[in-house]
Design an enzyme around this catalytic site. Structure first.
Site, PDB file in Angstrom:
ATOM      1  N   HIS A 249       0.750  -1.225   0.049  1.00  0.00           N
ATOM      2  CA  HIS A 249       0.001  -0.123  -0.038  1.00  0.00           C
ATOM      3  C   HIS A 249       0.850   1.061   0.111  1.00  0.00           C
ATOM      4  O   HIS A 249       1.919   1.459   0.767  1.00  0.00           O
ATOM      5  CB  HIS A 249      -0.874   0.254   1.166  1.00  0.00           C
ATOM      6  N   ARG A 269      -6.479  10.341  -0.414  1.00  0.00           N
ATOM      7  CA  ARG A 269      -6.309  10.661  -1.619  1.00  0.00           C
ATOM      8  C   ARG A 269      -7.443  11.079  -2.590  1.00  0.00           C
ATOM      9  O   ARG A 269      -7.824  11.936  -3.394  1.00  0.00           O
ATOM     10  CB  ARG A 269      -5.229   9.942  -2.531  1.00  0.00           C
TER      11      ARG A 269
END
Lengths: 630, 251
Positions: A249, A269
């Site tokens: 990740h 994000r």
């Protein structure tokens, strides 16, 4: 051998995260007496850590969404390495699985029309993730837990016993799958607190044990992620597939050290957060790979417009699939443009108002404030890649979750392989748990119903499993399991990590042989009564076995794709697209084999542009589909 | 960075136990759970401790730190002076299994006694419509990570074992409040809270709210509103009449 606790069930489910609990609901609905086994307390499984959401093409926020778009995104995310049938079932069934959660009592965030809200996430063309702030996993696990309890209440009303049909065995670890005449006949485990052994006699076993992250040094996984299910399947004669594909990740915490690896949700994000290097540059614009240029913006202006006008602008490159972002961060840090603690900056403070941040990312705000003294409404976070998820897993039949080669064994969720191909999209994990958890429950029920008689458990088989669980007490060295585990994690991180190269992986395979040898001689002090030293010794055996499968699969695949990046074979090679690396175990070592991936049918292939397919498929594959000419 | 902390750790089982003193190294940014793990990997390999996510999300590593019910993974070592003695003991309201691990099965038993969510019969999956503003109240309570610190600190059961039978505790009052405030739940939760789960025994000292690691306003947002509405219902003749005829939920 002393007498020990024995139980008889129709199906034993190993793991009480989303997949295990969904399988249990289905198994009971089919009338099976069901045991759920968890290493932790009920309701603490790793599913609780999922943050962003559940991907399902309900089309609540953008009505253009449907299963075909979801299928396409999933295949693209996995670089066409996915088992197409699993990706198809997943895309088609996930909306029903999410809606069903509402009838169990789940409370998702809402759209203005009162429907389930859906948010943007990396690799998903439309806002698709049903969510509850950034604590969606908690909502999922609690909802499933409460659903299990409600079924127990129904059983109580009917039989006077809450546990007449479903019983949860908490803080119990399974060490072996037992077989009779080649078929599953039960499992052996031990209570973590008392160290006492328990035998379950059952014709069907569902593995829902999650991932393998604890074999790596920097990971978002808790202590439970030791690859138990992967190892149990190998030891029982099953195959693993895709073990070279590990998702790092892109955004884990990097500081303080004690929390290094803990996840920072992708929603940061999705909701507007941007990645910057030490020069203050939004570097992701430099890392858009050719296969994705059509979907991602190449200027900051366009990227920023996308948040309010997604129909007329391309997506920000911060939302590229996870493998791309993780590699980009890794490159920036290596080039000396990293943050003070060896990550990059993830900033939402200059992008959203403080009250919006606290409302949409409450647990991130809390996590940084309390663990790192960082106020994310005022400061940027420091983040870097963390081992998060294994795409690889038990090779299963897509429709039923039946493990290849082991009658009576089923697998669902992270422990099963194929669904996500070479890289999983965010949000596709929670939906995977529900879709394939349910299917494994159905698969197990149908298998049990079709049996003419239940395989009888054999004492010799129990004794064999018992001897191997007790082996760590008989070792002749002074070495302790913690030390070997520590070395394994460092070695996997360094040699089979985010960027790989042949020579290093060969070294890893040699080192694993040496570690396996050392592990045989480990000696654990004390007895079986709550003995973390013994637990880690047993977990270590699983981690070594799984790490060997990872290293050998990674060595085998001579290309870079998704969660497998090789410096010595840096590009994606269509020759490898149709090849699955399968691993099996012969009792002493893991071996690999290449299998050809089944071709997706024409009607699914036609969901893509021919030009896009050409980037992934060989000309002869396109010709077979009748799509080669143009 | 790096100093030796003075830790006093409770070791024992359901029969007997005592505090053991240990000097343990502490690194920068560490939490109490890191120090416990270091102790486990060095001097005390058989020290029992329950934990899981190490990020304040699963609610497994509950214990009492200097007497205060806390999550070990969220208690930073830098909140104590370097020369301060830090005492870690298991949750006091529940029986000890071993060392820092308590038997919290009481909570799972209580959870089973609360009737589950019951949705409307006439709505199929996918047809539920609810406003954000309406689900928000229940969502606050669904943030609960089931660490049971509120249960541990609640003096109704902490010092009175005999109350456990009749009293479900703050964790389950927020569960009841969550269901009560759920826009589509069909059951009467207030009466259930009062008559079956001992809501009346709570005298709102707010200790539960003070220890909640999720900062849920247990007393103000769940217990007090439930108590008020129980009272309204009991003494409002119209509500009483409505309920007696048995047609619909009181509100």
């Amino acid at each position: 051998m002393a007498e020990f606790e024995r139980h008889e069930y129709d199906v034993v489910i190993i793991g009480a995260g989303g997949a295990g609990l969904r399988a249990a609901i289905e198994a009971r609905a089919s009338g099976l007496r069901t045991a759920i086994i968890c290493k932790s307390l009920f309701g603490k499984a790793h599913t609780v850590m999922a943050e962003g959401g559940i991907a399902a093409s309900m089309g609540n926020v953008n009505s253009k969404d449907n299963w075909m778009v979801h299928f396409r995104d999933t295949m693209r995310g996995g670089k066409f390495q996915n088992n197409w049938r699993m990706a198809e079932l997943h895309a088609k069934e996930s909306p029903d699985r999410v809606w069903e959660l509402e009838t169990y009592g789940a409370l998702f965030d809402r759209t203005p029309e009162g429907k389930i809200s859906q948010r943007n996430f990396g690799g998903h063309e439309y806002p698709r993730l049903a969510h509850v702030g950034d604590r969606t996993g908690l909502e999922l696990i609690r909802t499933m837990q409460q659903k299990i309890v409600s079924l127990q209440q129904e059983d109580f009303a009917e039989t006077g016993d809450y546990e007449s049909k479903i019983k949860v065995f908490a803080e119990l670890t399974i060490t072996e799958i037992l077989k009779t005449d080649g078929k599953v006949s039960g499992v052996l485990g031990y209570w973590r607190e008392s160290g006492e052994f328990v035998v379950f006699e059952a014709p069907a076993v569902v593995l829902a044990t999650g991932g393998i992250g604890k074999s790596f040094k920097v990971t978002s996984n808790s202590w439970e992620g030791t690859g138990d299910g992967h190892a149990l399947a190998l030891k029982a004669g099953g195959n693993l597939m895709h073990m070279e594909f590990i998702q790092f990740h892109p955004t884990g915490m990097v500081w303080p050290l004690s929390v290094k690896g803990i996840l920072v949700t992708e929603s940061v994000r999705g909701d507007g957060g941007v990645l910057r290097n030490s020069d203050g540059k939004r570097f992701m614009f430099d890392y858009i790979p050719p296969v994705f240029v059509k979907q991602y913006a190449d200027t900051e202006e366009e990227a920023d417009r996308w948040y309010t006008d997604p129909d007329n602008n391309r997506r920000p490159p911060e939302l590229l699939p996870r493998d791309e972002v993780a590699r980009a961060i890794n490159t920036e840090v290596k080039a000396g443009r990293g943050s003070p603690h060896g990550g990059v900056f993830l900033d939402v403070s200059t992008r959203l108002a403080p009250e919006v941040i606290k409302a949409r990312l409450p647990s991130m705000w809390h996590q940084f404030k309390e663990l790192a003294d960082v106020d994310i409404t005022k400061q940027a976070m420091e983040v870097g890649p963390t081992c998060h998820y294994v795409m690889g897993g038990v090779q299963v039949d897509p429709d039923s979750g039946a493990a290849t080669g082991v009658p009576g064994l089923f697998a669902a969720g992270e422990v099963a392989g194929g669904m996500h191909g070479s890289n999983r999209l965010g949000g596709n994990s929670l939906s995977d748990l529900l879709v394939f958890g349910r299917r494994a429950g159905v698969g197990a029920s149908e298998y049990v119903a079709a049996l003419s008689s239940k395989p009888k458990l054999e004492q010799a088989e129990i004794d064999r499993a018992l001897a191997s669980a007790l082996a760590p007490f008989k070792g002749d060295s002074k070495e302790n399991a913690y030390a070997v585990h520590y070395e394994l994690q460092q070695m996997m991180n360094d040699l089979v990590g985010i960027i790989r190269v042949g020579a290093e992986m060969r070294e890893a395979i040699e080192k694993l042989e040496a570690m396996k040898e050392r592990a045989k001689h480990l000696s654990v002090a004390g007895d079986t009564k709550f003995n973390p030293g013994w637990h880690i010794a047993l977990d270590l055996m699983n981690m070594l076995l799984v790490s060997e499968a990872v290293a050998k699969s990674a060595m085998e695949r001579e290309e870079s794709r998704g969660g497998h990046t090789r410096d010595d074979f840096p590009t994606m090679d269509p020759k490898w697209r149709a090849i699955h690396v399968i691993t099996s175990w012969d009792g002493s070592k893991v071996s690999t084999e290449r299998q050809t991936l089944p071709q997706m049918p024409k009607e699914l292939a036609e969901l893509f542009d021919v030009d896009e397919l050409k980037k992934y498929l060989l000309p002869e594959e396109l010709a077979q589909l009748g799509m080669g000419g143009n | 960075m790096g100093y030796l902390a003075s830790m006093r750790i409770w070791r024992g089982n359901s029969e007997a136990g005592q505090l053991e003193n240990h000097k343990v190294e502490v690194g920068e940014g560490e939490v109490v759970l890191d120090v416990i793990h270091r102790l486990q990997a060095t001097e005390a390999p058989d020290l029992a401790v329950r934990w899981n996510c190490k990020a304040g999300k699963c609610g497994s590593c509950s214990a009492e730190i200097n007497g205060k019910p806390s999550l070990m993974c969220m208690t930073r070592m830098n909140t104590f002076a370097e020369d301060e003695e830090i005492t870690v003991t298991p949750l006091r309201a529940f029986p000890v299994i071993k060392d820092l691990v308590a038997d919290v099965s009481f909570n799972y038993k209580k959870a089973r006694e609360i009737p589950a969510f019951k949705g409307p019969e006439n709505l199929k999956p996918g047809e539920y419509r609810m406003e954000q503003i309406d689900v928000q109240r229940s969502q606050e309570f669904r943030k609960c990570i089931e660490c049971f610190l509120c249960q541990d600190t609640c003096h109704v059961i902490r010092d009175h074992e005999e109350n456990k039978e009749a009293f479900a505790g703050p964790r389950f009052f927020i569960r009841l409040a969550e269901l009560d405030m759920h826009p589509l739940d069909q059951l009467d939760r207030k009466r259930d809270a009062q008559e079956e789960h001992g809501l009346g025994m709570c005298n709102i000292t707010k200790c539960c709210t003070a220890v909640c690691p999720e900062h849920i306003k247990i007393t103000d947002n769940a217990i007090i509103p439930m108590k008020e509405r129980v009272v309204d219902e009991k003494y409002d003749p119209l509500v009483w009449l409505g309920r007696t005829i048995g047609r619909r939920k009181a509100d």
